[in-house]
Design a protein around this motif. Structure first.
Motif, PDB file in Angstrom:
ATOM      1  N   VAL A   1       0.822  -1.211   0.000  1.00 30.01           N
ATOM      2  CA  VAL A   1       0.000   0.000   0.000  1.00 30.01           C
ATOM      3  C   VAL A   1       0.854   1.258   0.000  1.00 30.01           C
ATOM      4  N   LYS A   2       1.907   1.268   0.824  1.00 31.50           N
ATOM      5  CA  LYS A   2       2.685   2.493   1.016  1.00 31.50           C
ATOM      6  C   LYS A   2       3.806   2.692   0.003  1.00 31.50           C
ATOM      7  N   HIS A   3       4.222   1.614  -0.651  1.00 33.31           N
ATOM      8  CA  HIS A   3       5.371   1.751  -1.552  1.00 33.31           C
ATOM      9  C   HIS A   3       5.114   1.201  -2.952  1.00 33.31           C
ATOM     10  N   ARG A   4       4.805  -0.083  -3.036  1.00 26.25           N
ATOM     11  CA  ARG A   4       4.753  -0.707  -4.342  1.00 26.25           C
ATOM     12  C   ARG A   4       3.632  -0.156  -5.215  1.00 26.25           C
ATOM     13  N   GLU A   5       2.426   0.004  -4.651  1.00 27.60           N
ATOM     14  CA  GLU A   5       1.320   0.515  -5.469  1.00 27.60           C
ATOM     15  C   GLU A   5       1.569   1.947  -5.925  1.00 27.60           C
ATOM     16  N   PRO A   6       2.056   2.862  -5.051  1.00 23.82           N
ATOM     17  CA  PRO A   6       2.385   4.198  -5.549  1.00 23.82           C
ATOM     18  C   PRO A   6       3.449   4.194  -6.647  1.00 23.82           C
ATOM     19  N   MET A   7       4.418   3.291  -6.561  1.00 19.56           N
ATOM     20  CA  MET A   7       5.422   3.203  -7.609  1.00 19.56           C
ATOM     21  C   MET A   7       4.799   2.734  -8.925  1.00 19.56           C
ATOM     22  N   SER A   8       3.889   1.773  -8.837  1.00 20.22           N
ATOM     23  CA  SER A   8       3.198   1.297 -10.035  1.00 20.22           C
ATOM     24  C   SER A   8       2.335   2.406 -10.628  1.00 20.22           C
ATOM     25  N   GLU A   9       1.687   3.162  -9.765  1.00 25.27           N
ATOM     26  CA  GLU A   9       0.874   4.289 -10.226  1.00 25.27           C
ATOM     27  C   GLU A   9       1.745   5.340 -10.913  1.00 25.27           C
ATOM     28  N   ALA A  10       2.916   5.618 -10.343  1.00 22.77           N
ATOM     29  CA  ALA A  10       3.820   6.604 -10.938  1.00 22.77           C
ATOM     30  C   ALA A  10       4.276   6.166 -12.328  1.00 22.77           C
TER      31      ALA A  10
ATOM     32  N   HIS B   1       1.127   7.329 -19.450  1.00 19.38           N
ATOM     33  CA  HIS B   1      -0.074   8.029 -19.907  1.00 19.38           C
ATOM     34  C   HIS B   1       0.218   9.491 -20.221  1.00 19.38           C
ATOM     35  N   SER B   2       0.971  10.164 -19.358  1.00 13.50           N
ATOM     36  CA  SER B   2       1.223  11.591 -19.552  1.00 13.50           C
ATOM     37  C   SER B   2       2.042  11.854 -20.809  1.00 13.50           C
ATOM     38  N   LEU B   3       2.981  10.977 -21.117  1.00 10.27           N
ATOM     39  CA  LEU B   3       3.764  11.152 -22.342  1.00 10.27           C
ATOM     40  C   LEU B   3       2.880  11.064 -23.578  1.00 10.27           C
ATOM     41  N   THR B   4       2.035  10.060 -23.648  1.00 11.73           N
ATOM     42  CA  THR B   4       1.146   9.926 -24.804  1.00 11.73           C
ATOM     43  C   THR B   4       0.105  11.037 -24.833  1.00 11.73           C
ATOM     44  N   GLU B   5      -0.342  11.467 -23.650  1.00  9.87           N
ATOM     45  CA  GLU B   5      -1.314  12.563 -23.585  1.00  9.87           C
ATOM     46  C   GLU B   5      -0.696  13.868 -24.076  1.00  9.87           C
ATOM     47  N   SER B   6       0.572  14.082 -23.760  1.00 14.48           N
ATOM     48  CA  SER B   6       1.226  15.323 -24.198  1.00 14.48           C
ATOM     49  C   SER B   6       1.265  15.403 -25.719  1.00 14.48           C
TER      50      SER B   6
ATOM     51  N   HIS C   1       1.182  20.735 -18.977  1.00 10.03           N
ATOM     52  CA  HIS C   1       0.814  20.093 -17.710  1.00 10.03           C
ATOM     53  C   HIS C   1       1.119  18.600 -17.766  1.00 10.03           C
ATOM     54  N   ALA C   2       0.817  17.974 -18.906  1.00  8.65           N
ATOM     55  CA  ALA C   2       1.086  16.539 -19.057  1.00  8.65           C
ATOM     56  C   ALA C   2       2.582  16.258 -18.912  1.00  8.65           C
ATOM     57  N   LEU C   3       3.423  17.137 -19.476  1.00  4.40           N
ATOM     58  CA  LEU C   3       4.865  16.957 -19.360  1.00  4.40           C
ATOM     59  C   LEU C   3       5.329  17.152 -17.912  1.00  4.40           C
ATOM     60  N   GLU C   4       4.743  18.110 -17.212  1.00  2.96           N
ATOM     61  CA  GLU C   4       5.099  18.324 -15.806  1.00  2.96           C
ATOM     62  C   GLU C   4       4.727  17.105 -14.961  1.00  2.96           C
ATOM     63  N   VAL C   5       3.544  16.560 -15.231  1.00  3.63           N
ATOM     64  CA  VAL C   5       3.100  15.372 -14.501  1.00  3.63           C
ATOM     65  C   VAL C   5       4.036  14.199 -14.787  1.00  3.63           C
ATOM     66  N   ALA C   6       4.404  14.040 -16.065  1.00  2.00           N
ATOM     67  CA  ALA C   6       5.323  12.956 -16.435  1.00  2.00           C
ATOM     68  C   ALA C   6       6.666  13.124 -15.737  1.00  2.00           C
ATOM     69  N   GLY C   7       7.160  14.359 -15.674  1.00  4.37           N
ATOM     70  CA  GLY C   7       8.435  14.608 -15.014  1.00  4.37           C
ATOM     71  C   GLY C   7       8.385  14.315 -13.522  1.00  4.37           C
ATOM     72  N   GLY C   8       7.287  14.728 -12.874  1.00  2.68           N
ATOM     73  CA  GLY C   8       7.142  14.450 -11.444  1.00  2.68           C
ATOM     74  C   GLY C   8       7.044  12.970 -11.156  1.00  2.68           C
ATOM     75  N   ALA C   9       6.250  12.263 -11.961  1.00  2.00           N
ATOM     76  CA  ALA C   9       6.102  10.813 -11.767  1.00  2.00           C
ATOM     77  C   ALA C   9       7.410  10.088 -12.053  1.00  2.00           C
ATOM     78  N   LEU C  10       8.170  10.582 -13.036  1.00  2.00           N
ATOM     79  CA  LEU C  10       9.464   9.971 -13.360  1.00  2.00           C
ATOM     80  C   LEU C  10      10.445  10.133 -12.204  1.00  2.00           C
ATOM     81  N   ALA C  11      10.407  11.279 -11.533  1.00  2.00           N
ATOM     82  CA  ALA C  11      11.292  11.490 -10.383  1.00  2.00           C
ATOM     83  C   ALA C  11      10.972  10.497  -9.271  1.00  2.00           C
ATOM     84  N   ILE C  12       9.681  10.237  -9.064  1.00  2.00           N
ATOM     85  CA  ILE C  12       9.266   9.266  -8.045  1.00  2.00           C
ATOM     86  C   ILE C  12       9.709   7.862  -8.434  1.00  2.00           C
TER      87      ILE C  12
END
Length: 457
Positions: free
Chosen positions: A79-88, A94-99, A123-134
């Motif tokens: 719950v605290k680690h693996r699922e958030p990583m999968s979500e990221a 998704h954000s790359l294709t959306e951009s 915004h899609a690129l910013e989201v992709a960048g943030g998720a990539l950092a995670i």
């Protein structure tokens, strides 16, 4: 100063005699014979049983408690680690294709809407960048994930720069803007989509593996506990046949403690396993299937828009048709979207998935209309059909598809988190309970058998 031959001079130590050495060498063998002789007596047999039951109870307690603690830790990590990583990792994809889709839409829009769609792809690129950092932070700790994360991190600025250049040239009315947009699209599809897919696939594989581990039956602990219970029963039968006493209070207490531990563990682990299975079936499993459907739809939207921007419209129209074919026909029986609808039947996401399927059909009708207009020379009407806000436009219908799938994925994620938390709560205090009950079992066995041993004194 001492003189030679004085009494203060140290005397050499005497070497042990041959007899003394032989006695020392034979000491372990004599000790073993003494233990065997003692074990052959009635008190010795009872003492052996006492030691065996006490050690067995403590071993079961320690091993069982560690097993439960391990499952609790795994469920918490899910719950605290693996699922958030999968979500990221899914958000990156998704954000790359959306951009790409939003950038192409910005090209097609008039001045009134171009700014908003420019903001959408930024915004899609910013989201992709943030998720990539995670995701990158976790990737460095996991073998095999570092390479795709590092590659995406190195290419994302270049991709964003090409989109920005394309938009700036397009705003000045320069045709070269379309070329930069196509370059960005080629970079995305040729160099970025694959590592994004790999990263997402690896994260979901790890998530699935941890779910399997958390829901697995601990056969070793179960076997040890059953063996301990059988040993307690056999010892009591032995005492009953020798002493004609129906019950030994200490051993009865020990047996009840082990039986209680076994039943509690079996019930808690079964309930926990059922929650894990529900979380996998209606949570992470649905997330994986629906994310794939959504990603294919977003890629198709990007190809739909690029077909109106680029010179090679046939190339992007073929890409669109290939992606839609996967959604509607792959695997038969309605393709991926049909499989998702059947799997969602009777679950909280059923309505959302059905809406996505219905909106997909409406989107395809809008797409056919815009392609017919574009082919007949009605370029402006085709663009309006593609990015306009009318109820029957491709943009509106795709928006309904994406929104329904987004809602379904979020609900599946909530189901995963809820079920996994329930699985964790099912094991609450079990790790402590196991060790306490096994200590009680050890004390009961020791007390019950010691009473019998004392009778021989």
């Amino acid at each position: 100063m001492s003189q030679p031959g004085s009494s203060a001079e140290a005397q050499p130590e005497e070497e042990p005699t041959a007899g003394e050495r032989a006695k020392l060498i034979s000491l372990p063998a004599e000790l073993v014979r003494a233990v065997r002789a003692w074990a052959a007596t009635s008190p010795g047999k009872l003492g052996t049983m006492l030691i065996g039951l006490v050690v067995g109870s403590l071993v079961v307690g320690v091993v069982g408690s560690l097993m439960v603690f391990g499952k609790q830790s795994s469920l918490e990590d899910l719950v605290k680690h693996r699922e958030p990583m999968s979500e990221a990792s899914q958000v990156i994809y998704h954000s790359l294709t959306e951009s790409e889709a939003s950038a192409a839409a910005a090209f097609l829009s008039g001045d009134a809407d171009a700014g908003k769609m420019h903001d959408d792809y930024e915004h899609a690129l910013e989201v992709a960048g943030g998720a990539l950092a995670i995701a990158a932070g976790d990737a460095t700790k996991t073998p095999g994930m570092d390479d795709p994360a590092r590659k995406l991190a190195s290419l994302l600025p270049r991709y964003a720069g090409q989109l920005a250049t394309a938009y700036a040239n397009n705003r000045q009315g320069l045709p070269v803007g379309a070329s930069y947009l196509v370059q960005a699209s080629n970079l995305l599809h040729e160099s970025m989509i694959e590592p994004a897919q790999i990263l997402y696939g690896q994260q979901m594989t790890q998530l699935s593996g941890e779910e399997d581990d958390a829901g697995a039956v601990p056969w070793v602990v179960a076997a040890l506990t059953v063996l301990l219970l059988i040993a307690l029963i056999l010892v009591q039968r032995h005492l009953r046949s020798r002493t004609n006493r129906t019950f030994n209070v200490g051993l009865v207490v020990s047996t009840v403690a082990v039986l209680a531990m076994l039943l509690w563990s079996a019930a808690a682990l079964t309930i926990s396993g059922l929650h894990v299975a529900t979380g996998k079936e209606q949570g992470s499993g649905q997330m994986l299937d629906l994310s794939r459907v959504r990603l294919l739809a977003v890629q198709a939207r990007g190809s739909e828009n690029l077909a109106l921007v680029a010179k090679d419209a046939d190339k992007y129209e073929k890409e669109f048709n290939d992606l839609i074919a996967k959604l509607q026909t792959e695997g038969g029986n309605g393709g991926l979207i049909g499989a998702a609808e059947r799997k969602a039947a009777g679950t909280p996401i059923e309505r959302d998935v059905r809406t996505a399927g219905e909106s997909l059909n409406s989107w395809l009708k809008a797409h056919k209309s815009l392609r017919d207009k574009d082919s007949s020379g009605q370029g402006k009407q085709a663009i309006q059909q593609a990015v306009g806000t009318a109820a029957d436009s491709a943009a509106t219908q795709f928006g309904k598809v994406d929104a329904a799938l987004d809602s379904a994925i979020k609900k599946a994620r909530q189901e995963f988190v809820s079920s996994t938390n329930s699985a964790h709560n099912s094991l609450l205090l079990l790790d402590i309970g196991v060790i306490v009950l096994c200590v009680v079992a050890a004390a009961g066995a020791a007390g019950g058998l010691w009473q019998r041993i004392r009778e021989y004194r």
